[in-house]
Design a protein around this motif. Structure first.
Motif, PDB file in Angstrom:
ATOM      1  N   ARG A 166      83.130   3.170 -52.364  1.00  0.00           N
ATOM      2  CA  ARG A 166      81.934   3.716 -52.852  1.00  0.00           C
ATOM      3  C   ARG A 166      81.151   4.756 -51.863  1.00  0.00           C
ATOM      4  O   ARG A 166      80.555   4.018 -51.068  1.00  0.00           O
ATOM      5  N   LYS A 167      81.263   6.001 -52.219  1.00  0.00           N
ATOM      6  CA  LYS A 167      80.652   6.741 -51.266  1.00  0.00           C
ATOM      7  C   LYS A 167      78.986   6.671 -51.452  1.00  0.00           C
ATOM      8  O   LYS A 167      78.582   6.261 -52.431  1.00  0.00           O
ATOM      9  N   ALA A 168      78.042   6.956 -50.518  1.00  0.00           N
ATOM     10  CA  ALA A 168      76.691   6.813 -50.445  1.00  0.00           C
ATOM     11  C   ALA A 168      76.303   7.613 -51.703  1.00  0.00           C
ATOM     12  O   ALA A 168      75.351   7.300 -52.332  1.00  0.00           O
ATOM     13  N   THR A 169      76.727   8.871 -52.236  1.00  0.00           N
ATOM     14  CA  THR A 169      76.417   9.800 -53.135  1.00  0.00           C
ATOM     15  C   THR A 169      76.993   9.481 -54.381  1.00  0.00           C
ATOM     16  O   THR A 169      76.861   9.986 -55.355  1.00  0.00           O
ATOM     17  N   ALA A 170      77.967   8.393 -54.634  1.00  0.00           N
ATOM     18  CA  ALA A 170      78.584   8.033 -55.859  1.00  0.00           C
ATOM     19  C   ALA A 170      78.040   6.828 -56.562  1.00  0.00           C
ATOM     20  O   ALA A 170      77.606   6.038 -55.613  1.00  0.00           O
ATOM     21  N   ALA A 171      77.936   6.926 -57.919  1.00  0.00           N
ATOM     22  CA  ALA A 171      77.474   5.860 -58.779  1.00  0.00           C
ATOM     23  C   ALA A 171      78.658   4.697 -58.781  1.00  0.00           C
ATOM     24  O   ALA A 171      78.311   3.497 -58.885  1.00  0.00           O
ATOM     25  N   ARG A 172      79.986   5.218 -58.627  1.00  0.00           N
ATOM     26  CA  ARG A 172      81.141   4.094 -58.828  1.00  0.00           C
ATOM     27  C   ARG A 172      82.133   4.303 -57.767  1.00  0.00           C
ATOM     28  O   ARG A 172      82.360   5.561 -57.223  1.00  0.00           O
ATOM     29  N   PRO A 173      82.961   3.437 -57.463  1.00  0.00           N
ATOM     30  CA  PRO A 173      84.025   3.237 -56.416  1.00  0.00           C
ATOM     31  C   PRO A 173      85.026   4.083 -56.855  1.00  0.00           C
ATOM     32  O   PRO A 173      85.407   4.241 -58.358  1.00  0.00           O
ATOM     33  N   ALA A 174      85.939   4.652 -56.074  1.00  0.00           N
ATOM     34  CA  ALA A 174      86.937   5.451 -56.341  1.00  0.00           C
ATOM     35  C   ALA A 174      88.266   4.840 -55.465  1.00  0.00           C
ATOM     36  O   ALA A 174      87.918   4.767 -54.455  1.00  0.00           O
ATOM     37  N   PRO A 175      89.320   4.949 -55.779  1.00  0.00           N
ATOM     38  CA  PRO A 175      90.550   4.563 -54.982  1.00  0.00           C
ATOM     39  C   PRO A 175      90.846   5.457 -53.878  1.00  0.00           C
ATOM     40  O   PRO A 175      90.806   6.574 -54.084  1.00  0.00           O
ATOM     41  N   ARG A 176      91.092   5.084 -52.745  1.00  0.00           N
ATOM     42  CA  ARG A 176      91.658   5.811 -51.508  1.00  0.00           C
ATOM     43  C   ARG A 176      92.797   5.357 -51.005  1.00  0.00           C
ATOM     44  O   ARG A 176      93.048   4.192 -50.772  1.00  0.00           O
ATOM     45  N   HIS A 177      93.704   6.499 -50.853  1.00  0.00           N
ATOM     46  CA  HIS A 177      94.901   6.059 -50.083  1.00  0.00           C
ATOM     47  C   HIS A 177      94.774   6.499 -48.582  1.00  0.00           C
ATOM     48  O   HIS A 177      94.879   7.714 -47.995  1.00  0.00           O
ATOM     49  N   ARG A 312      70.949  13.931 -57.678  1.00  0.00           N
ATOM     50  CA  ARG A 312      71.121  14.367 -58.885  1.00  0.00           C
ATOM     51  C   ARG A 312      72.772  14.045 -59.221  1.00  0.00           C
ATOM     52  O   ARG A 312      72.843  13.616 -60.461  1.00  0.00           O
ATOM     53  N   ALA A 313      73.670  14.154 -58.087  1.00  0.00           N
ATOM     54  CA  ALA A 313      75.003  13.656 -58.386  1.00  0.00           C
ATOM     55  C   ALA A 313      75.085  12.188 -58.671  1.00  0.00           C
ATOM     56  O   ALA A 313      75.794  11.807 -59.405  1.00  0.00           O
ATOM     57  N   VAL A 314      74.269  11.438 -57.933  1.00  0.00           N
ATOM     58  CA  VAL A 314      74.332   9.893 -58.186  1.00  0.00           C
ATOM     59  C   VAL A 314      73.838   9.600 -59.579  1.00  0.00           C
ATOM     60  O   VAL A 314      74.410   8.713 -60.318  1.00  0.00           O
ATOM     61  N   ALA A 315      72.641  10.488 -59.853  1.00  0.00           N
ATOM     62  CA  ALA A 315      72.118  10.041 -61.352  1.00  0.00           C
ATOM     63  C   ALA A 315      73.083  10.384 -62.444  1.00  0.00           C
ATOM     64  O   ALA A 315      73.123   9.853 -63.329  1.00  0.00           O
ATOM     65  N   LYS A 316      73.853  11.359 -62.393  1.00  0.00           N
ATOM     66  CA  LYS A 316      74.767  11.852 -63.308  1.00  0.00           C
ATOM     67  C   LYS A 316      76.142  10.793 -63.368  1.00  0.00           C
ATOM     68  O   LYS A 316      76.813  10.890 -64.261  1.00  0.00           O
ATOM     69  N   GLY A 317      76.256  10.049 -62.356  1.00  0.00           N
ATOM     70  CA  GLY A 317      77.445   9.086 -62.308  1.00  0.00           C
ATOM     71  C   GLY A 317      78.543   9.954 -61.915  1.00  0.00           C
ATOM     72  O   GLY A 317      79.682   9.459 -62.258  1.00  0.00           O
TER      73      GLY A 317
END
Length: 317
Positions: A166-177, A312-317
């Motif tokens: 989960r990046k500091a600017t993201a609302a949800r985690p994403a997979p990283r390889h 704003r990016a975090v708020a939009k999810g």
């Protein structure tokens, strides 16, 4: 039972050291009697994975190689498992003892103790007691993240991994390889440096932002591992440590102590707010976002705009 396991480990080690090409699980199972007696494939797989981890813990360097057909094989090259005589003077032995003491409160306590036993067998002076108190200094490195141990093993064994981040600017985690290179502690937080396969670039990940389990993947690294991995310098630059400019922010009273520690000046504004002048460098906007409504950027205008865009990016999810 102990003798049977020791014999099984010895046979596996001899097979891996005696081959000139990688051996598959199937070939190893057919070559070692104890594996042939395993009741099922699942039972064999569990036994083999435990034995492989035990040999690595004992110091055997086992390589995992994938052939053109996608089949995974294992071998232990003799040149990778041969070391010159190890000798230490008193100061070097004391430094090793102090380093081992650091890990006594962490999950590496067993590994640190085992490493000292191996070093003593190789010639380290036995009159050096790393666990004896030599003063008021009690070195400790906290390790609270569940992802630390699997990432440490992946760095050691050069195994690719997958985890949700989960990046500091993201609302949800994403997979990283990721192809993991090194772990380092900086300002009380652990960071992983490695090659992000999806982005085809070097990246640094904060372990506290890894969610769920770290999963290992078969195969070898696709990018060269640098001789020196400067995790601390990379994180410091992203945190604005190498800043040549200043930023002016409003900070809620009683909040943001890491920002206060970096502040060049602090002025009380009243009504529950303070005004801080802090170093401004690359990545400061991402750091300020972490403090949410406790921080308001006054200047420069481009920093304020970057922080607003991230929020704003975090708020939009």
């Amino acid at each position: 039972m102990a003798i049977a396991k020791a014999e099984r480990l010895m046979n596996l080690a001899l097979c891996l050291l005696g081959t000139r090409r990688p051996l598959s699980k199937r070939e190893l199972r057919e070559s070692i009697e104890a594996y042939l007696e395993a009741g099922s494939d699942d039972s064999f797989n569990r036994m083999f994975e435990r034995d492989k981890d035990d040999l690595r813990e004992l110091g055997l360097v086992i390589e995992t190689v994938e052939n053109l057909d996608g089949e995974v094989g294992y071998l232990a090259r003799r040149d990778s498992n041969r070391l010159p005589p190890v000798t230490f003077d008193g100061e070097e032995a004391a430094a090793l003892g102090l380093a081992a003491k650091v890990w006594q409160q962490a999950r590496l306590a067993g590994a640190a103790s085992g490493a000292l036993q191996k070093l003593r067998a190789a010639g380290m002076p036995e009159d050096v007691d790393p666990y004896e108190s030599h003063g008021a200094l009690e070195p400790r490195i906290p390790v609270h993240e569940a992802s630390f141990e699997p990432l440490m093993l992946a760095c050691r064994d050069r195994r690719p991994v997958v985890f949700d981040y989960r990046k500091a600017t993201a609302a949800r985690p994403a997979p990283r390889h990721v192809e993991p290179w090194a772990l380092e502690c900086w300002r009380g937080h652990w960071y992983l440096a490695g090659w992000d396969r999806d982005r085809e670039a070097e990246r640094v990940f904060r372990l506290s932002r890894i969610t769920g389990k770290v999963r290992s993947r078969a195969g070898t690294f696709t990018a060269p591992v640098p001789d020196v991995v400067t995790v601390r310098e990379t994180v410091a630059s992203w945190a604005g440590e190498s800043a040549t400019r200043s930023a002016l922010i409003r900070l809620r009273t009683g909040a943001g102590y890491p920002l206060r520690a970096k502040a060049v000046s602090v002025r009380e504004l009243g009504d529950g707010w303070d005004e801080l002048e802090i170093p401004y460098g690359h990545g400061l906007d991402a750091w300020l976002v972490e403090f949410g409504p406790d921080v308001v950027v006054l200047e420069p205008a481009e920093l304020r705009a970057d922080v607003v865009d991230r929020l704003r990016a975090v708020a939009k999810g």
